[in-house]
Design an enzyme around this catalytic site. Structure first.
Site, PDB file in Angstrom:
ATOM      1  N   SER A  19     -19.437 -48.745  27.315  1.00  0.00           N
ATOM      2  CA  SER A  19     -19.653 -47.657  26.326  1.00  0.00           C
ATOM      3  C   SER A  19     -18.991 -48.048  24.996  1.00  0.00           C
ATOM      4  CB  SER A  19     -19.367 -46.508  26.686  1.00  0.00           C
ATOM      5  OG  SER A  19     -18.164 -46.587  27.312  1.00  0.00           O
ATOM      6  N   HIS A  42     -25.561 -44.862  29.142  1.00  0.00           N
ATOM      7  CA  HIS A  42     -26.118 -45.209  27.882  1.00  0.00           C
ATOM      8  C   HIS A  42     -27.499 -45.809  27.863  1.00  0.00           C
ATOM      9  CE1 HIS A  42     -22.386 -44.319  25.690  1.00  0.00           C
ATOM     10  NE2 HIS A  42     -21.843 -44.716  26.938  1.00  0.00           N
ATOM     11  N   LYS A  52     -26.593 -37.727  26.494  1.00  0.00           N
ATOM     12  CA  LYS A  52     -26.791 -38.424  25.458  1.00  0.00           C
ATOM     13  C   LYS A  52     -28.070 -38.676  24.868  1.00  0.00           C
ATOM     14  CE  LYS A  52     -22.209 -40.436  26.781  1.00  0.00           C
ATOM     15  NZ  LYS A  52     -21.467 -41.176  27.797  1.00  0.00           N
TER      16      LYS A  52
HETATM   17  C1  LIG Z   1     -20.222 -40.272  28.423  1.00  0.00           C
HETATM   18  C2  LIG Z   1     -19.989 -41.168  29.596  1.00  0.00           C
HETATM   19  C3  LIG Z   1     -19.597 -40.582  30.856  1.00  0.00           C
HETATM   20  C4  LIG Z   1     -19.170 -39.236  31.077  1.00  0.00           C
HETATM   21  O1  LIG Z   1     -20.308 -38.393  30.929  1.00  0.00           O
HETATM   22  P1  LIG Z   1     -20.405 -36.817  30.278  1.00  0.00           P
HETATM   23  O2  LIG Z   1     -21.458 -36.325  30.686  1.00  0.00           O
HETATM   24  O3  LIG Z   1     -20.181 -36.858  28.862  1.00  0.00           O
HETATM   25  O4  LIG Z   1     -18.715 -36.296  31.065  1.00  0.00           O
HETATM   26  C5  LIG Z   1     -19.852 -41.585  31.954  1.00  0.00           C
HETATM   27  N1  LIG Z   1     -19.771 -43.010  31.800  1.00  0.00           N
HETATM   28  C6  LIG Z   1     -20.042 -43.492  30.802  1.00  0.00           C
HETATM   29  C7  LIG Z   1     -20.196 -44.920  30.523  1.00  0.00           C
HETATM   30  C8  LIG Z   1     -20.028 -42.783  29.525  1.00  0.00           C
HETATM   31  O5  LIG Z   1     -20.324 -43.121  28.193  1.00  0.00           O
END
Ligand SMILES: *Cc1c(COP(=O)(O)O)cnc(C)c1O
Length: 395
Positions: free
Chosen positions: A187, A215, A246
């Site tokens: 990320s 992602h 996302k």
């Molecule tokens: C954003 C993210 C999460 C968490 O997801 P949420 O739905 O925002 O709690 C988990 N793993 C990665 C790699 C992320 O970027």
């Protein structure tokens, strides 16, 4: 007023953060998530969201939330096992299993309120005392917290280092449960894990392969089914986590795995069982988002996003030694915390918002701008960013 001692501890801690340029500030957006936003009262072009396909403010999804609320009400009213499990959740899970479950023999999906909770669910339910958990050094905080809560014996392997992981697996004898956990797209660096090689190791050692595709889901693969689908991997040992806040533009997350794995999570995962089910309206909207991502519109948006990625990659490559990101997350490495903040401020002066990411989110000495791109950006926006970076950056 004379505050008692516990407050002095906090005040000293906050002062330390300030000295290290590590204090975080929340900027307030008065506009929906989109490339053009009003942030703390300023009109800016933002390169900060994870809204990779530009769906977070899509009229069809705004309507779907409203329609879902009219149909199912505002809240779920309870946990999934105690009355909060709505038809909207069932339909979403069916759609997700079909969309992202191509790697499994009998795919089934389980929806969660957040990806954070989904990762904790997977690692705590599959792990436990006596299990061995192998975790990439740059995994997301939610996987890290999952390893801690799992009570498993945790081994951190160097980032994406398949040979090091293989050596660890060889050295660990015994027949306890083994779990390999990795982000699919990291990320803060945007690079992709060597998933095919990790799967080969998982198969060889009969380990679960937990893949966090926060992602990649919606972005990778011809129909957006995610990084595992894009690579054509298939195995009953894959436990796939994707998020719906996302690229999908709504909120929530899900796990897709073999039916048996999902049944185990329903029975044992505390972050599934002991929490109120997400609003059914969100599940309804997430299903509408899947239809968009799978269809022509999703395809067109992915093509636009890829063009923007190519533009920014070329710029970044001109400013610094090549790094491994071919995704919508493009790190612009700076190093020092203060220098990263200064570069972010200089971009702000030019009406561009690209957040500086500092420790502990990234390792000390690797502060950076995290440029994130969206299909909703216009080509002119991306060119403006590229030009500003080339002007401001002094190697
Ligand atoms: C954003 C993210 C999460 C968490 O997801 P949420 O739905 O925002 O709690 C988990 N793993 C990665 C790699 C992320 O970027």
């Amino acid at each position: 007023m004379n505050l008692p001692h516990p407050f002095h501890v906090l005040q000293a801690g906050l002062a330390d953060l300030d000295v290290g340029h590590l204090t975080r500030r929340r900027r307030v957006a008065d506009t929906p998530c989109a490339p053009r936003i009003r942030l703390d009262g300023r009109e800016l072009v933002a390169f900060a969201s994870n809204d990779y396909l530009g769906l977070a403010n899509h009229p069809g999804l705004v309507d779907a939330i409203a329609e879902g609320a009219r149909r199912h009400g505002a809240g779920s009213g309870g946990s999934h096992l105690l009355g909060g499990h709505s038809r909207a959740h069932v339909l979403l899970e069916d759609a997700l299993a079909e969309y992202a479950g191509g790697f499994a023999c009998h795919p089934r999906a389980l929806s969660f309120s957040t990806g954070y909770m989904a990762n904790i669910a997977i690692l705590t339910a599959l792990g436990g005392r006596g299990a061995r958990l192998y975790s990439d050094a740059l995994n997301h905080a939610s996987l890290i917290d999952g390893t801690r809560l799992s009570r498993a014996d945790v081994r951190i392997y160097p980032h994406s280092d398949v040979a090091a992981l293989a050596a660890m697996l060889e050295a660990d004898r015994g027949d306890g449960v083994r779990i390999i956990a990795t982000d699919a797209v990291f990320s803060m660096d945007g690079d992709i894990a060597p998933l095919a090689a990790l799967l080969a190791l998982a198969e060889k050692h009969q380990a679960w392969l937990v893949i966090d595709d926060a992602h990649g889901f919606g972005v990778h693969g011809a129909d957006g089914a995610g990084t595992v689908a894009a690579l054509g991997l298939r195995s009953p040992l894959i436990v796939y986590m994707g998020t719906l806040g996302k690229a999908a533009g709504v909120a929530g997350a899900f796990v897709v795995a073999e039916d048996t794995v999902i049944e185990w999570l329903v029975q044992r995962a505390r972050t599934y069982i002991f929490t109120t089910a997400a609003a059914p309206a969100l599940a309804h909207a997430a299903r509408a988002s899947i239809a968009l991502m799978r269809g022509e519109e999703g395809r067109a948006r992915r093509a636009t996003l890829q063009a923007h990625i190519a533009t920014v990659r070329e710029t970044v490559a001109r400013c610094m030694p090549a790094h491994g990101s071919s995704t919508a997350i493009q790190p612009f490495m700076v190093g020092g915390n203060e220098a990263a903040l200064q570069l972010a401020d200089a971009l702000l002066e030019r009406g561009l918002w690209a957040p500086a990411v500092r420790p502990p989110t990234v390792p000390p000495g690797t502060a950076r701008l995290r440029l994130s791109l969206s299909a909703a950006h216009e080509t002119a926006d991306v060119q403006r960013l590229a030009q500003a970076l080339e002007t401001l950056h002094r190697p």
